[in-house]
Design an enzyme around this catalytic site. Sequence first.
Site, PDB file in Angstrom:
ATOM      1  N   GLU A  98       0.783  -1.164   0.012  1.00 15.43           N
ATOM      2  CA  GLU A  98      -0.027  -0.057  -0.034  1.00 15.43           C
ATOM      3  C   GLU A  98       0.953   1.178  -0.262  1.00 15.43           C
ATOM      4  O   GLU A  98       2.101   1.102   0.397  1.00 15.43           O
ATOM      5  CB  GLU A  98      -1.002   0.057   1.251  1.00 15.43           C
ATOM      6  CG  GLU A  98      -2.237  -0.546   1.176  1.00 15.43           C
ATOM      7  CD  GLU A  98      -3.301   0.445   0.387  1.00 15.43           C
ATOM      8  OE1 GLU A  98      -2.702   1.463  -0.429  1.00 15.43           O
ATOM      9  OE2 GLU A  98      -4.494   0.395   0.521  1.00 15.43           O
ATOM     10  N   ASP A  99       0.509   2.359  -0.451  1.00 15.96           N
ATOM     11  CA  ASP A  99       1.075   3.586  -0.443  1.00 15.96           C
ATOM     12  C   ASP A  99       0.796   4.054   1.212  1.00 15.96           C
ATOM     13  O   ASP A  99       1.865   4.694   1.618  1.00 15.96           O
ATOM     14  CB  ASP A  99       0.508   4.743  -1.228  1.00 15.96           C
ATOM     15  CG  ASP A  99      -1.144   4.762  -1.354  1.00 15.96           C
ATOM     16  OD1 ASP A  99      -1.778   4.178  -0.293  1.00 15.96           O
ATOM     17  OD2 ASP A  99      -1.720   5.571  -2.101  1.00 15.96           O
ATOM     18  N   ASP A 102      -4.136   5.158   6.643  1.00 15.22           N
ATOM     19  CA  ASP A 102      -4.642   6.310   7.408  1.00 15.22           C
ATOM     20  C   ASP A 102      -5.663   5.906   8.133  1.00 15.22           C
ATOM     21  O   ASP A 102      -5.264   5.707   9.340  1.00 15.22           O
ATOM     22  CB  ASP A 102      -5.157   7.138   5.940  1.00 15.22           C
ATOM     23  CG  ASP A 102      -5.952   8.530   6.539  1.00 15.22           C
ATOM     24  OD1 ASP A 102      -5.291   9.185   7.403  1.00 15.22           O
ATOM     25  OD2 ASP A 102      -6.752   9.126   5.739  1.00 15.22           O
ATOM     26  N   PHE A 151      -1.983  15.745   4.929  1.00 17.88           N
ATOM     27  CA  PHE A 151      -2.370  15.132   3.678  1.00 17.88           C
ATOM     28  C   PHE A 151      -1.219  15.343   2.626  1.00 17.88           C
ATOM     29  O   PHE A 151      -0.886  16.330   2.347  1.00 17.88           O
ATOM     30  CB  PHE A 151      -3.518  15.846   2.891  1.00 17.88           C
ATOM     31  CG  PHE A 151      -4.118  15.097   1.610  1.00 17.88           C
ATOM     32  CD1 PHE A 151      -4.783  13.773   1.565  1.00 17.88           C
ATOM     33  CD2 PHE A 151      -3.759  15.450   0.399  1.00 17.88           C
ATOM     34  CE1 PHE A 151      -5.064  13.138   0.568  1.00 17.88           C
ATOM     35  CE2 PHE A 151      -3.966  14.607  -0.710  1.00 17.88           C
ATOM     36  CZ  PHE A 151      -4.683  13.476  -0.525  1.00 17.88           C
ATOM     37  N   VAL A 152      -0.630  14.044   2.224  1.00 18.11           N
ATOM     38  CA  VAL A 152       0.813  14.243   1.534  1.00 18.11           C
ATOM     39  C   VAL A 152       0.534  13.691   0.110  1.00 18.11           C
ATOM     40  O   VAL A 152      -0.268  12.988  -0.209  1.00 18.11           O
ATOM     41  CB  VAL A 152       1.744  13.386   2.124  1.00 18.11           C
ATOM     42  CG1 VAL A 152       2.188  13.926   3.463  1.00 18.11           C
ATOM     43  CG2 VAL A 152       1.367  11.840   2.453  1.00 18.11           C
TER      44      VAL A 152
HETATM   45  P1  5GP Z   1      -7.435   4.474   4.665  1.00 21.44           P
HETATM   46  O1  5GP Z   1      -8.514   3.446   3.994  1.00 21.44           O
HETATM   47  O2  5GP Z   1      -6.618   4.163   5.421  1.00 21.44           O
HETATM   48  O3  5GP Z   1      -8.153   5.959   5.300  1.00 21.44           O
HETATM   49  O4  5GP Z   1      -6.797   5.097   3.262  1.00 21.44           O
HETATM   50  C1  5GP Z   1      -6.848   4.787   2.167  1.00 21.44           C
HETATM   51  C2  5GP Z   1      -6.306   5.415   1.242  1.00 21.44           C
HETATM   52  O5  5GP Z   1      -6.662   6.934   1.080  1.00 21.44           O
HETATM   53  C3  5GP Z   1      -4.909   5.577   0.772  1.00 21.44           C
HETATM   54  O6  5GP Z   1      -4.288   4.355   0.061  1.00 21.44           O
HETATM   55  C4  5GP Z   1      -4.671   6.581  -0.155  1.00 21.44           C
HETATM   56  O7  5GP Z   1      -4.935   6.392  -1.315  1.00 21.44           O
HETATM   57  C5  5GP Z   1      -5.562   7.654   0.515  1.00 21.44           C
HETATM   58  N1  5GP Z   1      -4.919   8.457   1.434  1.00 21.44           N
HETATM   59  C6  5GP Z   1      -4.899   8.638   2.740  1.00 21.44           C
HETATM   60  N2  5GP Z   1      -4.126   9.608   3.355  1.00 21.44           N
HETATM   61  C7  5GP Z   1      -3.642  10.016   2.125  1.00 21.44           C
HETATM   62  C8  5GP Z   1      -2.772  11.281   2.092  1.00 21.44           C
HETATM   63  O8  5GP Z   1      -2.222  11.979   3.005  1.00 21.44           O
HETATM   64  N3  5GP Z   1      -2.250  11.621   0.876  1.00 21.44           N
HETATM   65  C9  5GP Z   1      -2.807  11.058  -0.393  1.00 21.44           C
HETATM   66  N4  5GP Z   1      -2.671  11.382  -1.451  1.00 21.44           N
HETATM   67  N5  5GP Z   1      -3.751  10.048  -0.048  1.00 21.44           N
HETATM   68  C10 5GP Z   1      -4.249   9.659   1.123  1.00 21.44           C
HETATM   69 MG    MG Z   2      -3.794   3.167  -1.328  1.00 21.81          MG
END
Ligand code: 5GP
Ligand code: MG
Length: 181
Positions: A98-99, A102, A151-152
Site C-alpha cells: 500500500e502507499d 490512514d 495530507f501528503v
Molecule cells: P484509509 O482507508 O487507510 O483511510 O486510506 C486509504 C487511501 O486513502 C490510501 O491508500 C490513499 O490512497 C488515501 N490517502 C490517505 N491519506 C492520504 C494522504 O495523506 N495523501 C494521499 N494522497 N492519499 C491519502
Molecule cells: Mg492506497
Amino acid sequence: MQDDIAEVLVSAAEIKKRVKEMGAAISRDYAGKDLLVVGILKGAIIFLADLVREITIPLQLDFMAVSSYGAGTTTSGAVRILKDLEVPVEDKHLLIVEDIVDTGLTLKYLLENLKARKPLSVRACTILDKPERRLVDVHVDYSGFSIPDYFVVGYGLDYAQKYRHLPDICVLKPEVYARQK
Ligand code: 5GP
Ligand code: MG
Ligand code: MG
C-alpha cells in the site's frame, strides 16, 4: 509544480534508504516461500517498483485497485474493488503493498477479503502510516515511515490525480486545495 509544494516531509534519499531496508527484511522473512506481492493501484506503484527491486528472492506480482477516496482529501468509508487479482492465491503467501495507511479502512477490508480466499498467509506493507488517523485496528507488518496527520502527495500519492510523479513525499500549500476544489 514546485510552487505548489509547502514542505518536503520525506526526501527521495530517505525513501531510498528505507525501501532498501524493507526489501532486505522481506527477503529474509519470505526466504523459501512462494511470495505473491499484491500492489494496490494506483498509489502504491512507485513504492512497489522500488521495493520489488530490493527483494532478492523469487516473487510474483499482481494488482488490485480499490476505491475508498473520491477526488478530495476525506474518506467516504466505503471500499469497492475496481480491479481484482488475476492469479489464484491458495498456494501463495500474500504481501499487500500500500502507499499509505490512514483510517485503516482500506487495509482492513483488503486483509479480510484476501484472507477469505485462503492463501497460506497475508501480511501488509506500506511506505507511509498515519497512526493518529486510525479508525479501525489493523496490523501493519512492514511500515516505511510514520507521519503526522498531513495530507501528503508524491512518490505515487495524488491529489486529484496529480503530483504522483514527485520523487519526494510532500505537503502542498493550502491554496492548492482551495484552487482545485
Ligand atoms: P484509509 O482507508 O487507510 O483511510 O486510506 C486509504 C487511501 O486513502 C490510501 O491508500 C490513499 O490512497 C488515501 N490517502 C490517505 N491519506 C492520504 C494522504 O495523506 N495523501 C494521499 N494522497 N492519499 C491519502
Ligand atoms: Mg492506497
Ligand atoms: Mg488518491
